[in-house]
Design a protein around this motif. Structure first.
Motif, PDB file in Angstrom:
ATOM      1  N   UNK A  86      -0.045  -9.743  -0.885  1.00  0.00           N
ATOM      2  CA  UNK A  86       0.479  -8.389  -0.808  1.00  0.00           C
ATOM      3  C   UNK A  86       0.385  -7.999   0.789  1.00  0.00           C
ATOM      4  N   UNK A  87       0.918  -7.236   1.314  1.00  0.00           N
ATOM      5  CA  UNK A  87       1.251  -7.019   2.474  1.00  0.00           C
ATOM      6  C   UNK A  87      -0.104  -7.038   3.578  1.00  0.00           C
ATOM      7  N   UNK A  88      -1.030  -6.295   2.672  1.00  0.00           N
ATOM      8  CA  UNK A  88      -2.507  -6.172   3.454  1.00  0.00           C
ATOM      9  C   UNK A  88      -3.118  -7.292   3.321  1.00  0.00           C
ATOM     10  N   UNK A 115       2.134  -3.186  -3.621  1.00  0.00           N
ATOM     11  CA  UNK A 115       2.678  -2.048  -2.664  1.00  0.00           C
ATOM     12  C   UNK A 115       1.998  -0.674  -3.094  1.00  0.00           C
ATOM     13  N   UNK A 116       1.544  -0.163  -2.048  1.00  0.00           N
ATOM     14  CA  UNK A 116       0.793   1.279  -2.372  1.00  0.00           C
ATOM     15  C   UNK A 116       1.748   2.452  -2.304  1.00  0.00           C
ATOM     16  N   UNK A 117       3.050   2.204  -1.429  1.00  0.00           N
ATOM     17  CA  UNK A 117       3.771   3.181  -1.135  1.00  0.00           C
ATOM     18  C   UNK A 117       4.920   2.557  -0.512  1.00  0.00           C
ATOM     19  N   UNK A 146       5.968  -2.940  -9.017  1.00  0.00           N
ATOM     20  CA  UNK A 146       5.580  -1.261  -9.102  1.00  0.00           C
ATOM     21  C   UNK A 146       4.363  -1.316  -9.930  1.00  0.00           C
ATOM     22  N   UNK A 147       3.097  -1.301  -9.555  1.00  0.00           N
ATOM     23  CA  UNK A 147       2.043  -1.276 -10.190  1.00  0.00           C
ATOM     24  C   UNK A 147       0.957  -0.456  -9.609  1.00  0.00           C
ATOM     25  N   UNK A 148       0.984   0.553  -8.785  1.00  0.00           N
ATOM     26  CA  UNK A 148       0.160   1.249  -8.055  1.00  0.00           C
ATOM     27  C   UNK A 148       0.696   2.741  -8.330  1.00  0.00           C
ATOM     28  N   UNK A 149      -0.278   3.838  -8.269  1.00  0.00           N
ATOM     29  CA  UNK A 149       0.343   5.251  -8.241  1.00  0.00           C
ATOM     30  C   UNK A 149       1.182   5.508  -7.244  1.00  0.00           C
ATOM     31  N   UNK A 150       1.006   5.267  -5.987  1.00  0.00           N
ATOM     32  CA  UNK A 150       1.925   5.617  -4.994  1.00  0.00           C
ATOM     33  C   UNK A 150       3.034   4.977  -4.956  1.00  0.00           C
ATOM     34  N   UNK A 151       3.285   3.575  -5.301  1.00  0.00           N
ATOM     35  CA  UNK A 151       4.546   2.878  -5.488  1.00  0.00           C
ATOM     36  C   UNK A 151       5.416   3.728  -6.369  1.00  0.00           C
ATOM     37  N   UNK A 152       4.804   3.969  -7.530  1.00  0.00           N
ATOM     38  CA  UNK A 152       5.567   4.776  -8.580  1.00  0.00           C
ATOM     39  C   UNK A 152       6.113   6.137  -7.829  1.00  0.00           C
TER      40      UNK A 152
END
Length: 324
Positions: A86-88, A115-117, A146-152
């Motif tokens: 992941x990017x972080x 990804x968070x967003x 898409x697997x996080x709240x922010x990405x959704x």
């Protein structure tokens, strides 16, 4: 005139990809997947996994392995991608740099996890472009998990990024992110097709993809023994949720997924007849078996032939000619 010249005037034609995305982490599984792809043809993609495939402390060597195998003659069809960290992660940029140095020209896509967003995806795409451009590759396709709240929450904006060609649903991380509010039974069938929060996520991902001409890719089936479960999940993903691609985590799942997503021969034949008549009518309205058809339905039947071609089935002569 070719269908793509008439049916998408002023619009970007939608992306079409092989309907199965098979994941392989270790070198042994990579080689086994390559052998199966050589046997079956380019009816499925392979994604080499740096995120979960590399053992701790072996991340750099694993990225080199992924890059060299993708660059090799074993990559016969050019349909191998890679999932990077992941990017972080401290390994993200080195994954991208190493793989692009080895195989930028042969790489089908890079998959971005966790990804968070939207900002995370944009940052990742910018870094990918930096390294792929240095290696001589422009606009390397990007897939996003898409697997996080922010990405959704940002899913429509992520799907709108031109370089993004597919979004996948990461069901296990998504369910886990609810900290027990969604039961573990919703990670698999039948719960994954009935729990409202899981279905909401699936449908929002699919809707965002189709709004922007991208490919929604359904989550894994964890059952690697009973292929009837895989087949049922694939049929439901397509028929109930609008997905046009699905992950595989075991070689036995590949044929079940491909068969479930492949249009039936009767629909391929009907699509061929309708588009042939439409071409003869210079793409004006026609009547076929008592039903009126125009460019709206032509776009649907052209998608049928596109999906059939991606699945490797033998097309009628007229339809086959459209892909030559």
């Amino acid at each position: 005139m070719h269908p793509t010249e008439v049916l998408f005037l002023g619009k970007q034609a939608p992306v079409y990809l092989p309907v199965c995305d098979h994941y392989a982490g270790s070198e042994k599984l990579m080689r086994k997947s390559l052998a199966l792809q050589r046997e079956l043809g380019s009816i499925f993609d392979i994604t080499f996994d740096c995120e979960d495939g590399a053992s701790a402390g072996n991340e750099a060597a694993h990225a080199h392995l992924v890059g060299t195998v993708i660059a090799s003659d074993d990559n016969r069809f050019g349909r191998i991608g890679a999932r990077v960290h992941d990017v972080h992660s401290v390994f993200f940029e080195s994954d991208v740099s190493v793989i692009c140095q080895h195989a930028a020209s042969r790489l089908a896509y890079l998959m971005l996890p966790k990804a968070e967003n939207l900002a995370d995806v944009q940052q990742a795409v910018n870094l990918i472009n930096h390294h792929s451009h240095k290696a001589g590759r422009q606009s390397l396709p990007v897939h996003v998990l898409i697997e996080t709240h922010g990405a959704l929450a940002d899913v429509a904006a992520i799907a709108a990024i031109p370089q993004v060609e597919s979004l996948s649903f990461g069901i296990m991380d998504f369910v886990s992110a609810h900290y027990g509010a969604i039961p573990s039974s919703a990670m698999r069938s039948p719960g994954q097709f009935s729990h409202p929060l899981v279905m909401r996520a699936k449908l929002e991902i699919a809707a965002a993809c189709h709004a922007h001409g991208k490919v929604p890719s359904h989550n894994v089936t964890t059952d690697i023994v009973d292929m009837a479960v895989v087949t049922s999940d694939a049929h439901r993903a397509a028929a109930e949720c609008g997905y046009t691609r699905m992950w595989s985590i075991h070689p036995q799942q590949i044929k079940a997924i491909v068969n479930a997503f492949t249009p039936p021969q009767s629909e391929v034949s009907e699509a061929t007849q309708i588009l042939q008549a439409a071409q003869h009518a210079e793409w004006g309205p026609i009547q076929h078996n008592g039903n009126l058809h125009d460019r709206a339905s032509y776009r649907y039947y052209w998608s049928v032939l596109q999906r059939a071609q991606c699945s490797g089935i033998t097309l009628p002569e007229f339809a086959a000619h459209l892909f030559n």
